[in-house]
Design an enzyme around this catalytic site. Structure first.
Site, short mmCIF file in Angstrom:
data_model
loop_
_atom_site.label_atom_id
_atom_site.label_comp_id
_atom_site.label_asym_id
_atom_site.label_seq_id
_atom_site.Cartn_x
_atom_site.Cartn_y
_atom_site.Cartn_z
N LYS A 7 0.19 4.18 -0.52
CA LYS A 7 -0.49 5.34 0.01
C LYS A 7 -0.10 6.63 -0.89
O LYS A 7 -0.04 6.35 -2.07
CB LYS A 7 -0.01 5.81 1.42
CG LYS A 7 -0.34 4.63 2.56
CD LYS A 7 -0.10 4.62 3.85
CE LYS A 7 -0.58 3.24 4.38
NZ LYS A 7 -0.48 3.54 6.11
N SER A 63 2.65 -1.85 10.40
CA SER A 63 4.21 -2.10 10.89
C SER A 63 4.77 -3.50 10.51
O SER A 63 5.50 -3.95 11.61
CB SER A 63 4.27 -1.47 12.22
OG SER A 63 3.96 -0.16 12.31
N GLU A 89 -7.13 5.39 7.16
CA GLU A 89 -6.80 6.47 7.03
C GLU A 89 -8.16 7.13 6.19
O GLU A 89 -8.62 8.33 6.49
CB GLU A 89 -5.66 6.77 6.08
CG GLU A 89 -4.51 6.50 6.92
CD GLU A 89 -3.31 5.83 6.29
OE1 GLU A 89 -3.26 5.92 5.11
OE2 GLU A 89 -2.47 5.13 7.06
N GLY A 94 4.67 1.25 4.93
CA GLY A 94 5.92 1.89 4.99
C GLY A 94 6.94 0.94 4.17
O GLY A 94 7.82 1.25 3.04
N GLU A 141 -6.25 -4.60 10.53
CA GLU A 141 -5.25 -3.58 10.67
C GLU A 141 -5.30 -2.68 11.92
O GLU A 141 -6.26 -1.78 11.77
CB GLU A 141 -5.03 -2.57 9.32
CG GLU A 141 -4.81 -3.16 8.10
CD GLU A 141 -4.02 -2.25 7.00
OE1 GLU A 141 -2.82 -2.44 6.80
OE2 GLU A 141 -4.77 -1.13 6.60
N GLY A 149 1.85 2.50 10.82
CA GLY A 149 3.00 3.51 10.51
C GLY A 149 3.63 3.94 11.97
O GLY A 149 4.15 4.94 11.85
N ASN A 162 0.73 -1.34 -0.21
CA ASN A 162 -0.03 0.07 0.04
C ASN A 162 0.90 1.11 0.06
O ASN A 162 1.30 1.67 0.97
CB ASN A 162 -1.01 -0.16 1.41
CG ASN A 162 -1.63 1.25 1.34
OD1 ASN A 162 -1.88 2.14 0.42
ND2 ASN A 162 -2.53 1.25 2.61
N HIS A 193 -9.95 1.56 4.33
CA HIS A 193 -8.51 1.88 5.10
C HIS A 193 -8.97 2.82 6.38
O HIS A 193 -9.52 3.79 6.08
CB HIS A 193 -7.47 2.20 4.24
CG HIS A 193 -6.21 2.12 4.83
ND1 HIS A 193 -5.59 3.26 5.73
CD2 HIS A 193 -5.22 1.42 4.91
CE1 HIS A 193 -4.58 3.01 6.23
NE2 HIS A 193 -4.01 1.79 5.62
P1 PGA Z 1 2.47 0.17 7.78
O1 PGA Z 1 0.99 0.63 6.97
O2 PGA Z 1 2.85 -0.98 7.24
O3 PGA Z 1 3.18 1.37 7.16
O4 PGA Z 1 2.01 0.40 9.07
C1 PGA Z 1 -0.01 -0.33 6.84
C2 PGA Z 1 -1.11 -0.07 6.12
O5 PGA Z 1 -1.71 1.18 6.25
O6 PGA Z 1 -1.83 -0.62 5.30
#
Ligand code: PGA
Length: 248
Positions: free
Chosen positions: A11, A211, A96, A233, A166, A172, A9, A94
């Site tokens: 983003k 993460s 976000e 990330g 998640e 993140g 992802n 998601h």
């Molecule tokens: P992250 O993001 O691996 O940076 O924690 C995961 C996601 O939001 O899908």
């Protein structure tokens, strides 16, 4: 046997050249794997990413879609557009999107309906906040998210959806759920799916996101109900993403 999946992802990151390099890096290093690899890219990259992975087993996902078929929705992107550009998957719900764009389970349900009708596989994200976990409401919250976003689907539709658990507190932040915490919730989600799907709940891929890094992927993916990951990330670095893909 259910599918093992590692989905990136990106983003809202990367410019065109950076994105092209990343696609090339993943393609060159992926080798022979029975893990399904998906690149979740921003809208402007879909076409190039689809061409970039052409002839390989890698698929491209969008990160969002609009719930209506078409029309006067300036700035939005429809499911049919995604399909016509070659996206095979779409991330929906998601955290976000829920947090910054006010997406509700009801809206997410509509998006999933639209995706399934067009033959794009939804990657449905769900997960509790830190406050919800600390007040021990995480199972209740997950039950609600699963039930309301996934209600009204026939068994054969429900079976096609990929779930990504998640926990919001792990996205993140560098704080990963422990393999035990993740497994506990994945098992719970599968039990909820089994209320509708019965034995077929065993066929649904449930990914963990939050993460995931090369140094923790192996342990997470070795859990019984964890079928892969949704990687934020670490999907922006080809070597890290490849190491995660190869940690099954
Ligand atoms: P992250 O993001 O691996 O940076 O924690 C995961 C996601 O939001 O899908």
């Amino acid at each position: 046997m259910r599918k093992k999946i590692v989905a990136g992802n990106w983003k809202m990151n990367l410019t065109k050249n950076e994105g092209l390099l990343l696609v090339e890096g993943v393609l060159n290093g992926v080798g022979d794997t029975d893990t399904k690899v998906i690149l979740g890219v921003p809208f402007p990259f879909i076409s190039d990413a689809v061409s970039g992975v052409d002839g390989s087993a890698i698929s491209v996902a969008a990160q969002n879609c609009h719930q209506e078929e078409k029309g006067a929705f300036t700035g939005e992107v429809s499911v049919e557009m995604l399909k016509s550009f070659g996206a095979e998957y779409c991330i929906v719900g998601h955290s976000e999107r829920r947090q910054y764009f006010g997406e509700t389970d009801e809206l997410i349900n509509q998006k999933i309906q639209r995706l399934l009708a067009s033959g794009i596989i939804p990657i449905y994200c769900c997960g509790e906040s830190l406050e919800e976990r600390e007040s021990e409401r995480h199972f209740k919250v997950m039950e609600e998210q699963i039930q309301s976003a996934l209600q009204g689907f026939q068994k054969d539709e429900l079976k096609k959806i990929v779930i990504a658990y998640e926990p919001v507190w792990a996205i993140g932040t560098g704080v990963t759920a422990t393999p035990e915490q993740a497994q506990e919730m994945h098992k719970f989600i599968r039990e909820k799916l089994a209320q509708v799907l019965v034995d077929e709940a065993e066929e649904v891929s449930i990914l963990y996101g939050g993460s995931v890094k090369p140094n923790n992927a192996k342990e997470l993916f070795s859990q019984k109900d964890i079928d892969g990951g949704l990687i934020g990330g670490a999907s922006l670095s080809a070597p890290d993403f490849l190491e995660i893909i190869h940690s099954f």
